[in-house]
Design an enzyme around this catalytic site. Structure first.
Site, PDB file in Angstrom:
ATOM      1  N   ASP A 121       4.854   0.137  -2.881  1.00 52.90           N
ATOM      2  CA  ASP A 121       4.419   0.602  -4.204  1.00 52.90           C
ATOM      3  C   ASP A 121       2.914   0.825  -4.318  1.00 52.90           C
ATOM      4  OD1 ASP A 121       6.849   0.883  -5.583  1.00 52.90           O
ATOM      5  OD2 ASP A 121       7.036  -1.295  -5.734  1.00 52.90           O
ATOM      6  N   ASP A 185      12.304   6.064  -5.664  1.00 54.80           N
ATOM      7  CA  ASP A 185      11.010   5.787  -6.301  1.00 54.80           C
ATOM      8  C   ASP A 185       9.834   6.009  -5.345  1.00 54.80           C
ATOM      9  OD1 ASP A 185      13.306   4.243  -6.925  1.00 54.80           O
ATOM     10  OD2 ASP A 185      12.178   2.899  -8.210  1.00 54.80           O
TER      11      ASP A 185
HETATM   12  N1  GLY Z   1      10.226   1.342  -9.106  1.00 57.55           N
HETATM   13  C1  GLY Z   1      11.067   0.561  -9.895  1.00 57.55           C
HETATM   14  C2  GLY Z   1      11.575   1.182 -11.143  1.00 57.55           C
HETATM   15  O1  GLY Z   1      11.459   2.349 -11.401  1.00 57.55           O
HETATM   16  O2  GLY Z   1      12.138   0.454 -11.906  1.00 57.55           O
END
Ligand code: GLY
Length: 407
Positions: A121, A185
């Site tokens: 992330d 994501d």
């Molecule tokens: N990346 C985690 C979400 O979108 O909840």
């Protein structure tokens, strides 16, 4: 003579219809202009309030209305970049030394994450924060932090799977140490890698981003251009093992925020590479979302396009904010016939998010702007709550709207 009169009559009716329609369209645009301006003013109140409630070194995450408690995280949580990022956007829209200072303080607490190799992330965490800070006021120290972040992210690239590993833990099957998950994501973390190649001249980052996106196109997307949430790969051979969900309603469903991340990610891919296949992919995803029979009339998606209790399912304001922002950018990249639709639908989403159902009144909602986000429905965490990323992409969309309209 009779024929001429008939044509004249038709002409007059058509002209009056057009003249009736014109003011209405202008009125709507004016209304949205006013709503955007009012929301940016509201944001100053909200973020001053949110700042006053956020302990030093912590990052706002969500809010529980029943107990009036603000949920915060440390810098290692995937959402830590959104708070400084939102403050920077607000300062960009209307210079505000307090917000700038608050953003810098938060950046200071975030800095160490540049060396974090345990998460995919880093794009969210470091590019939404330091990326914006560097764009607005470039500094060599930001360059260093961003480059280190890109290097840390790149350590998660698996050359066999041609993908960046998302999570380290495998909650779906702890026994499978040889497997790695990739979630949709992750498309959002690639922008940082493009920046790193532009800055350093090292094409490794660019190549990783392109490989990751190509693998995602191949294995995450179904024929209708909806996306699986999670794809599991064998680390040694790179073979795809299975396609499942973690946050969606079912393995086969279209989790709304996942569709939003994918759309946004492929818009960025086209912006950064100018490879038409990514534009085509972004348009196909946009069309899947916008033509979906389960997209509600207000165009704010249910948390999953296949939630079992539609039309009673909760909407996810965060998915709508991400999609609206992506559509506004897509409208600047697509051919005119498609662009007009993306812009119109992005603005309809924005218009509906800026209504009392979704938008907080001053000094409520813990200081966040948007209400009714859905974090993780299957785990029943952050359900029907404000979310820091909902606000970040909403404010980004407001700025994109203003830019598109030359305001
Ligand atoms: N990346 C985690 C979400 O979108 O909840």
């Amino acid at each position: 003579m009779l024929k001429k009169r008939k044509y004249l009559f038709i002409l007059i009716v058509a002209a009056s219809l057009i003249s009736c329609k014109q003011p209405k369209q202008e009125e709507q645009a004016e209304n949205l202009d006013q709503k955007v301006a009012a929301t940016l003013k509201l944001a100053s109140i909200q973020y001053a309030y949110l700042g006053s409630r956020t302990p030093l070194g912590r990052f706002p995450k969500a809010y529980d209305e029943k107990t009036d408690s603000l949920e915060t995280s440390d810098s290692g949580w995937w959402c830590s970049g959104f708070y400084p990022g939102t403050l920077l956007y607000l300062n960009e829209a209307d210079p505000n030394p307090e917000f700038k200072q608050q953003a810098y303080t938060a950046l200071g607490s975030l800095e160490n994450e540049q060396f974090n190799k345990t998460t995919h992330d880093l794009g969210f965490m470091m590019f939404c924060s330091f990326g914006n800070a560097n764009r607005l006021e470039p500094k060599p120290s930001y360059d260093t932090i961003l480059l280190n972040s890109a290097k840390s992210l790149s350590t998660r690239y698996n050359a066999k799977a041609k993908s960046i590993q998302s999570w380290d833990s495998a909650p779906w099957n702890k026994a499978e140490a040889d497997q790695m998950p990739v979630i949709i994501d992750n498309m959002m973390n690639l922008e940082l890698l493009f920046w790193a190649t532009k800055f350093s001249g090292d094409s490794t980052f660019y190549k990783i981003a392109v490989d990751h996106a190509n693998t995602t196109m191949k294995n995450h997307y179904r024929d209708d251009f909806s996306s699986f949430h999670v794809v599991i790969y064998d680390k040694k051979s790179g073979a795809m093992v299975k396609q499942i969900t973690n946050q969606g309603a079912a393995d086969s469903s279209a989790w709304a925020r996942g569709q939003a991340w994918g759309l946004y990610g492929f818009v960025v891919m086209y912006r950064e590479t100018k490879d038409k296949k990514y534009l085509q992919q972004a348009e196909n995803i946009a069309d899947f979302i916008l033509n979906h029979p389960n997209l509600p009339e207000d165009k704010i998606p249910y948390w999953d396009f296949n939630a079992s209790n539609i039309p009673d399912a909760l909407h996810d304001s965060s998915a709508a904010a991400i999609i609206a922002s992506a559509l506004l950018e897509l409208s600047t990249l697509s051919e005119e016939n498609k662009a007009a639709r993306y812009r119109k639908d992005g603005e309809i989403m924005l218009d509906n998010l800026l209504t009392p159902f979704y938008l907080a009144s001053p000094k409520t909602n813990g200081g966040f702007l948007l209400m009714h986000g859905v974090g993780n429905m299957p785990k029943q965490t952050e359900v029907d709550t404000p979310l820091s990323y909902g606000d970040y992409y909403l404010v980004e969309a407001l700025l994109r709207y203003k830019k598109l309209h030359g305001r």
